[in-house]
Design a protein around this motif. Structure first.
Motif, PDB file in Angstrom:
ATOM      1  N   ASN C 314       0.809  -1.219   0.000  1.00  0.00           N
ATOM      2  CA  ASN C 314       0.000   0.000   0.000  1.00  0.00           C
ATOM      3  C   ASN C 314       0.843   1.270   0.000  1.00  0.00           C
ATOM      4  OD1 ASN C 314       1.011  -0.497   2.509  1.00  0.00           O
ATOM      5  ND2 ASN C 314      -0.831   0.153   3.623  1.00  0.00           N
ATOM      6  N   VAL C 318       5.972  -0.769  -3.181  1.00  0.00           N
ATOM      7  CA  VAL C 318       5.580  -1.808  -4.144  1.00  0.00           C
ATOM      8  C   VAL C 318       6.372  -1.611  -5.438  1.00  0.00           C
ATOM      9  CG1 VAL C 318       3.688  -2.744  -5.519  1.00  0.00           C
ATOM     10  CG2 VAL C 318       3.284  -2.073  -3.128  1.00  0.00           C
ATOM     11  N   LEU C 335       2.040  -7.013  -9.614  1.00  0.00           N
ATOM     12  CA  LEU C 335       1.977  -6.086  -8.497  1.00  0.00           C
ATOM     13  C   LEU C 335       0.529  -5.991  -8.038  1.00  0.00           C
ATOM     14  CD1 LEU C 335       4.251  -3.168  -9.801  1.00  0.00           C
ATOM     15  CD2 LEU C 335       4.902  -5.260  -8.609  1.00  0.00           C
ATOM     16  N   ASP C 337      -1.827  -3.701  -5.811  1.00  0.00           N
ATOM     17  CA  ASP C 337      -1.810  -2.393  -5.155  1.00  0.00           C
ATOM     18  C   ASP C 337      -2.952  -2.305  -4.146  1.00  0.00           C
ATOM     19  OD1 ASP C 337      -1.698   0.191  -4.374  1.00  0.00           O
ATOM     20  OD2 ASP C 337      -1.996   1.075  -6.363  1.00  0.00           O
ATOM     21  N   ARG C 360      -8.804  -8.305  -7.663  1.00  0.00           N
ATOM     22  CA  ARG C 360      -8.645  -6.907  -8.091  1.00  0.00           C
ATOM     23  C   ARG C 360     -10.028  -6.325  -8.305  1.00  0.00           C
ATOM     24  NH1 ARG C 360      -2.946  -6.768  -9.601  1.00  0.00           N
ATOM     25  NH2 ARG C 360      -2.370  -8.849 -10.237  1.00  0.00           N
TER      26      ARG C 360
END
Lengths: 417, 87, 950
Positions: C314, C318, C335, C337, C360
């Motif tokens: 977060n 990353v 990745l 996020d 996601r």
């Protein structure tokens, strides 16, 4: 709802959703029969026994922080009845009896584990003193055995019998002594008292004690005034401050006692071992941490944290007694505030103010007294009469010199007990 | 803890012996009565905050010191020789 | 997998030989060798791999070495590799991969937080006999060898103006500024190298790799004589008045470790920050690691933590992680996020991560990876600022706690632990704070040219716990997951301290370093409170666990306390006298003669020898205090209950000293050597105590008295010469005759020209003298005395005989004056003079200390069939049951009297002085003795005292 293995299984099957609060969070009422100041081990057990033994439930326990946050949550968890002076003997004997029935009485597993307590001695003179103690314990109806060196070696083979600074002459074994899970004791009494209707009020600090014409009328708190017919001060290291609200000076000086725990280790120490020559004692918790401690930091303090010299002294004592402990790492150290009295023994008594009662002066030995203290104090609060096993814990014994219980024989210097 | 001995300078706590409240400086007359003696020997203000207590620089110069100290923070605000405390 | 070619040495893990680079961490070496699973968790025995790269590591705890040197619970992330290193996994049986106790994990639904408080109660006896032994065996991590630690540890003190804790960018700048300003600086760094996070990151400073700058600063620091750089040194605790504990891992020159006590006028905490995780289902599999650690292994140790890596987090870390791994040639698969609502909601791979399930914003996919780098943000390392009860405060900007200024007096914080999260900021913070600190020391900082460094702002969207089925681990070590915290809250363990204690969150070896903030956030969420309102638990010392052997260095064996030897010790030891200890002194117990097979034979002979001829005993261990001054007599009148101002010069008197509470403190004889000169004798055990007491009286209670006291215990060797032939022994040895010296007299004499003091005092009831000479002549004098005694049919006697001799005479020792006894109890209340004030007089007049039913000193003799008496036995009426309510007293001392042919005892009996002649019962449960005894006067032998007077 009761706790049981069956219930644990059942809740496990249903995602632990069925458990309910172990105690309520009630708002304080305007008036109680008895207000107990202090939600530690002694205050909670007092409330429990008032409800259970005397049917008194219009009772509040006022705790300025969280329940069990004082010495009951920061001690080395040792339970024993190995005192030798009349007055102490019968009290701790009674308390040990209550320990042995505690889990059933509370329906709470406080993990009382009678692992045996061994006090080591290092000279002929100390042997005689421990024999006197052991005899007092047997006279009282408790257990004690005088071990010679071979006997100690059998139980504690890991001690340094050859090169330790003070040669081991033997030990006093008290098989019924041991350890318990300290937090669980506080929670078990809290739950039991709550179930019987006692109001446990957290985050409620007493700021004043109302007294009119020598009679207690109630307390002022951060959550408002509460009237009470009787007020019981059970605040351990803070007893001096609370008593001062009633205009009293107590025979108490508050001192820090440190305790230590190591990282978890596989079982290595089975007993509670006490090494008087080095002021060191140790046991191993069920989680594997070696729990140990030493003497007071020696100066009056409310800081609840320990100093470095005493830490080092304790570890040096550990190294001369049991050098196999060297690779254990100390994980955490902390301090509790001990209410030290001039003779090292406690006070359970009325005061000169009608309706105001005291339970304090437990020095560094309050944990094992939790059930006995609550039981005897509840008796005094409910009946106005001293409970026989605690009848020696009078406040006026210092002034008059009658019935002093100076187990250490070090005299009226608070920090020497 | 470190204490600034007026004779020796700042030294580690382990050089000092502690006896208790500086109430000891105000020893009653022998015929002052039981209450006065009880108060002197047993009863303590036991303050959570500033206190005056007695320390002995036992592993140093041997001086008895009156230390003004906070029992909550261990901050030391004053150290004087007990001999020099005016009574 | 290694990212470059290196020179390696062999080491083993669980018996398998691998190769590692000297100085890299064991964790790096294991990862390089493809070892994913390194440990089992505490409660559920779940497979665990390396999680981090520092001492806060929760998972990779191993045992190093074997036998007595085996060291449990070593962080593989700290342990440096050397050739032949042997490491073993812990808490698994029979092997790490096949662990029987992993069954716990299968039944985990039943083993929620605190389950053990609710069960194991029936049947009652089963807790200790069945349940607890099983639990104890299963608990614990590594094991102690059970053998004495064979390694060497030491302790040391250090002093400085400025202690800088941590050598990252902030600490290096702070040390540089303080050092160049002329302050005495100690820079303590836990790692083996300086640099802090710069060791693990790819960053430039002034356009060059950051580690070039670090090396440059290190060189400048090392060049300054006023700067001491200590690596491998973790500051473990902050204590009063600028005192710190620090643990240095030495591991060279035969020294294992050193525990430092550092005293600093000022301290600058630059301890950096610790990365935290995110609670998501099965986030504990080997291969799930902290993103910062993944970068550390790649960047610092040139080791790849996986071949297909995903990064979940977060913050900007990353992207930074992905960049570094890609640059290192490691494939970054995806990745995730968290700030954008993307979450890992599941993982697979029993002994090592094989795939993750990613959500996601509603799109769920499973991705094959063998390493997942996770970051939930960074927590300032505030620990030391909490050691003096300070509580950190919540800072929304970094979504974490920062130190409360002033929490530790004279300590300031700088850099990441101060909430500054980029290198440029840390450099600036370190420099500015050090400038301010040296100013308070009266020093002036030289102008600093700040180098140019990364200044990317830290941006965080707090993410604590993600949705999804399965256990979301928070405290890896103690196996605490989100549902445990929910359960705690449900059962009203809502206070943060209650939650901690109920779930054991944060109580494992890492003390919650990697988990506490997440746990608090989850608790806050569950209870509907904010994090600041929820509060924190307390961090307590030590910051990193410290071996007992290090903090207790010097204590093992004889090191724990001084050993004190008399001048006659060698002579006594040479003739085989066993030694016993009193007040740290070694004293001969008895002197075995030819043909004697047990101590009683020797003791009886020695007693008879003193009664019939002469004996010699070393009494140097008794405290001797020299008292001089115009008010010396007044001082003694004040500290003794009886009067000494009336004592004539050249005479000695028995004195009884009380505590202010009216009980007996000590006794002894004090002699007046001159008008203003006394020498006081104390008991061996109380010599230090009495000396302190005299100083207390002089400085605190009676500063009006003009007198001085000094301990001369070790300056004088003193020998007792006792027996009817004692005069004969001394006449001819001394340069003067002794016949004229009266009982209780003292005189200055000479022995062969050596100045000596002679006292005619007795602890045996015989005519006796004590002769004192300067300690350097002690051994010679002792030899002469023993030779002369032998010629007269006597010889040396030890403590056993001394004890019997004094019991026969009813003389007391600390066995009797044990601290609870009054002058009244020992029949000496009449010597408490009321003509003057003395310490303890007022309180000794309290009702409870006088008369009534108090137990009084008596003598006891066996009159029944059982002739054996024992000290520690209790006394009862002759036909009473031996139970507490019938108790009437106890025995303090016993000895077999060869003089009277019977065992004698001293003890205390209720109203005892009025009961002489009464037969009572003595019971010793401990020794199995039950005897009838007659109460009598404590003076058994020569009650008229004719012998002592000659």
């Amino acid at each position: 709802m009761g706790f049981s293995g069956f219930r644990v299984l059942k809740e496990g099957l249903f995602g632990q959703k069925g458990w309910t609060p172990q105690w309520r969070n009630p708002d304080p009422k305007d008036e109680y029969d008895i207000v107990i100041i202090g939600g530690g081990g002694h205050g909670l057990s007092t409330a429990f026994y008032l409800a259970k033994e005397h049917g008194m439930t219009n009772i509040a326990v006022l705790e300025k922080g969280y329940l069990g946050g004082g010495n009951v949550g920061r001690n080395t968890t040792i339970v024993r009845a190995n005192y030798f002076l009349p007055g102490n003997s019968e009290f701790y004997s009674h308390s040990l009896n209550l320990w042995e029935g505690m889990e059933q009485e509370l329906n709470y597993n406080t993990m009382m584990s009678q692992r045996g307590v061994i006090n080591l001695f290092h000279s002929d003179g100390q042997r005689d003193a421990f024999a006197r103690r052991g005899n007092a314990m047997v006279n009282q109806g408790d257990d004690a055995e005088l071990l010679d060196v071979a006997g100690v070696r059998k139980h504690l083979p890991y001690l340094d019998f050859e090169n330790g600074r003070f040669p081991i002459y033997g030990g006093l074994l008290h098989r019924r002594g041991g350890t318990a899970r300290h937090d669980a004791v506080a929670w078990g009494y809290a739950r039991g008292a709550d179930q019987r209707g006692v109001d446990l009020i957290q985050n409620c600090e007493v700021t004043g004690i109302d007294i009119e014409a020598g009679v207690v009328k109630g307390v002022q708190t951060t959550r408002g005034a509460i009237r009470a017919k009787k007020v019981a001060i059970v605040t351990a290291g803070r007893s001096g401050q609370v008593a001062a609200m009633a205009g009293m000076r107590l025979p108490i000086e508050s001192h820090v006692l440190q305790a230590f725990v190591t990282e978890g280790l596989k079982p290595v120490i089975d007993h509670v071992v006490s090494y008087g020559m080095g002021h060191f004692y140790i046991s191993q918790s069920d989680k594997g941490g070696l729990v140990f401690g030493g003497d007071l930091d020696f100066y009056a303090s409310y800081a609840a944290r320990g100093n470095l010299p005493m830490k080092e002294h304790v570890m040096e004592a550990a190294m001369t007694l049991m050098p196999m402990i060297g690779k254990a790492r100390v994980l955490r150290s902390w301090g509790g505030i001990m209410d030290m009295t001039p003779d090292g023994s406690p006070i359970i008594d009325k005061t000169h103010i009608e309706g105001l009662f005291l339970d304090c002066g437990w020095c560094y030995g309050g944990f094992k007294a939790v059930p006995g203290s609550g039981y005897s104090f509840a008796h005094l609060l409910a009946t106005g009469q001293h409970h026989a096993p605690a009848a020696g814990f009078r406040l006026d014994r210092f002034r008059d010199g009658v019935g002093l219980m100076d187990e250490e024989g070090t005299g009226a210097q608070h920090n020497l007990h | 803890m470190r204490i600034n001995c007026p004779v020796c300078g700042e030294r580690d706590r382990r050089e000092f012996y502690y006896v208790g409240d500086a109430v000891a400086l105000d020893r009653p007359d022998r015929d002052a009565g039981l209450d006065a003696w009880d108060s002197y020997v047993h009863l303590r203000d036991n303050p959570a905050g500033l206190t005056r207590d007695l320390w002995h620089h036992e592993a140093g110069c041997g001086a008895w010191l009156v230390v003004t100290r906070n029992t909550g923070t261990h901050a030391v605000s004053d150290v004087v020789l007990a001999r020099e405390v005016v009574r | 997998m290694r990212l470059c070619q290196v020179e390696t040495v062999p080491f083993t893990f669980d018996g398998v030989t691998y190769r590692g680079v000297v100085g890299e961490t064991l964790a790096a070496a294991l990862i390089a060798n493809g070892v994913k699973m390194v440990a089992r968790s505490f409660k559920y025995h779940r497979p665990r791999g390396v999680m981090g790269s520092g001492s806060e590591e929760p998972n990779a705890l191993v045992t190093i070495g074997r036998g007595a040197a085996a060291e449990p619970n070593v962080r593989a992330t700290v342990q440096e590799v050397y050739s032949g290193l042997e490491a073993f996994s812990q808490n698994a049986w029979p092997s790490l991969k096949t662990d029987v106790m992993a069954v716990n994990d299968l039944v985990s639904p039943f083993l929620g937080a605190g389950f053990y408080y609710k069960t194991f109660m029936w049947p009652k006896a089963f807790w200790e006999k069945v349940y607890e032994p099983v639990i104890r065996r299963a608990a614990g991590l590594g094991g102690l060898s059970g053998k004495a630690d064979p390694e060497t540890y030491e302790k040391a003190f250090a002093f400085c103006d400025v202690l800088v804790i941590g050598a990252g960018p902030a600490g290096l700048m702070a040390a540089l500024v303080a050092g160049e300003a002329g302050a005495d600086v100690i820079l303590a760094e836990e790692d083996s190298a300086l640099g802090g996070r710069l060791l693990a990151e790819v960053e430039d400073i002034d356009g060059l790799p950051a580690m070039r700058w670090v090396a440059d600063v290190e060189a400048r620091l090392q060049a300054m004589p006023n700067v001491r750089v200590m690596t491998r040194t973790a500051v473990t605790g902050a204590y009063d008045q600028g005192t710190f504990g620090a643990f240095e891992r030495v591991d060279r020159a035969g020294l294992k470790a050193c525990f430092w006590r550092i005293v600093a006028k000022r301290s600058v905490l630059c301890a950096g920050a610790l990365e935290r995780g995110i609670a998501f289902p099965n986030n504990d599999r080997p291969g799930v690691m902290m993103a910062g650690a993944v970068r550390a292994y790649a960047n610092r140790w040139d080791v790849a933590t996986g071949t297909r890596v995903a990064v979940f987090g977060n913050t900007g870390d990353v992207a930074r992680t992905a960049r570094d791994l890609t640059d290192a040639g490691i494939e970054v698969v995806t990745l995730i996020d968290a700030a954008a609502g993307e979450h890992v909601i599941g993982t697979k791979g029993r002994h090592g991560l094989t795939s993750i399930t990613v959500d996601r914003n509603g799109v769920v996919e499973q991705i094959e990876v063998d390493c997942l780098a996770v970051t939930g943000g960074w927590n300032p390392t505030v620990h030391l600022t909490c050691h003096m009860n300070g509580r950190p405060v919540w800072d929304d900007a970094i979504a974490s706690f920062v130190p409360t200024p002033g929490a530790v007096p004279d300590m300031v914080t700088a850099g990441a632990c101060h909430g500054v999260f980029h290198t440029m900021g840390c450099l600036l913070d370190g420099a500015q704070i050090a400038e301010a600190v040296v100013k308070t020391l009266g020093l002036k900082a030289k102008p600093v040219v700040l180098p140019d460094a990364d200044a990317t702002p830290y941006v965080i969207t707090p993410v604590w716990s993600v949705a999804g089925k399965g256990r979301k681990w928070i405290d890896y070590q103690n196996d605490v997951h989100v549902k445990d915290i929910e359960l705690a809250a449900r059962e009203n363990f809502r206070s943060v301290e209650h939650m901690k204690r109920y779930t054991t969150q944060g109580m494992a070896p890492d003390q919650g370093k990697s988990s506490n903030v997440v746990a608090l956030a989850v608790l806050a969420d569950v209870t509907g409170r904010g994090i600041p309102e929820t509060g924190t638990t307390t961090f307590r010392p030590p910051f990193v666990p410290v071996p007992i052997a290090a903090m207790g260095a010097g204590g093992a064996g004889m090191g724990f306390a001084p050993q004190r030897y008399t001048t006659s010790h060698a002579a006594s030891a040479a003739v085989g006298a066993p030694m016993i200890e009193a007040g740290l002194w070694y004293r001969p117990s008895y002197f075995p003669a030819e043909g004697e097979t047990n101590w009683r034979q020797s003791c009886d002979r020695e007693v008879n020898m003193v009664r019939e001829a002469v004996g010699v005993v070393d009494v140097s261990t008794l405290g001797k205090i020299d008292i001089q001054g115009p008010d010396a007599a007044a001082l003694l009148d004040f500290v003794y209950s009886n009067t000494f101002s009336t004592l004539k010069v050249g005479r000695a008197r028995y004195g009884l000293m009380l505590r202010e509470d009216g009980h007996v403190l000590d006794d002894g004889t004090t002699a007046r050597l001159g008008e203003n000169h006394y020498v006081m004798t104390t008991t061996t055990a109380a010599s230090g105590l009495v000396m302190r007491h005299l100083e207390f009286v002089l400085q605190v209670l009676r500063p009006d008295l003009d007198a001085r006291v000094i301990s001369v215990t070790e300056q004088w060797a003193q020998f007792g010469v006792a027996g009817p032939k004692s005069r004969e022994l001394l006449n001819g040895l001394l340069d003067q005759g002794v016949d004229e010296l009266p009982f209780m007299g003292c005189a200055d004499v000479t022995v062969g020209g050596v100045r000596a003091r002679l006292f005619r005092i007795s602890f045996s009831g015989e005519m006796a003298f004590e002769l004192a000479v300067p300690a350097r002549f002690g051994a010679d004098l002792y030899g002469a005395l023993v030779d002369r005694a032998a010629a007269l049919g006597g010889g040396p006697y030890g403590m056993e005989a001394l004890n019997v001799l004094r019991i026969e005479k009813g003389f007391i020792t600390h066995a009797e004056i044990h601290g609870r006894v009054t002058a009244f109890d020992i029949g000496l209340d009449r010597i408490v003079s009321l003509k003057k004030d003395c310490v303890g007089q007022a309180m000794s007049r309290r009702a409870g200390l006088l008369g009534g039913d108090r137990a009084q000193l008596v003598g006891l003799k066996p009159v029944g069939d059982v002739k054996q008496l024992s000290a520690g036995a209790h006394l009862f009426e002759s036909d009473a049951e031996p139970v507490r309510v019938n108790g009437q007293g106890y025995i303090t001392s016993v000895g077999f009297s060869p003089t009277l042919g019977v065992m004698l005892a001293l003890g205390f009996l209720d109203r005892g002085r009025a009961r002489h002649g009464e037969v009572i019962r003595m019971v010793d449960h401990m020794r199995g003795l039950d005897a009838q005894v007659e109460v009598c006067d404590p003076v058994f032998f020569d009650p008229e005292g004719g012998r002592v007077r000659g």
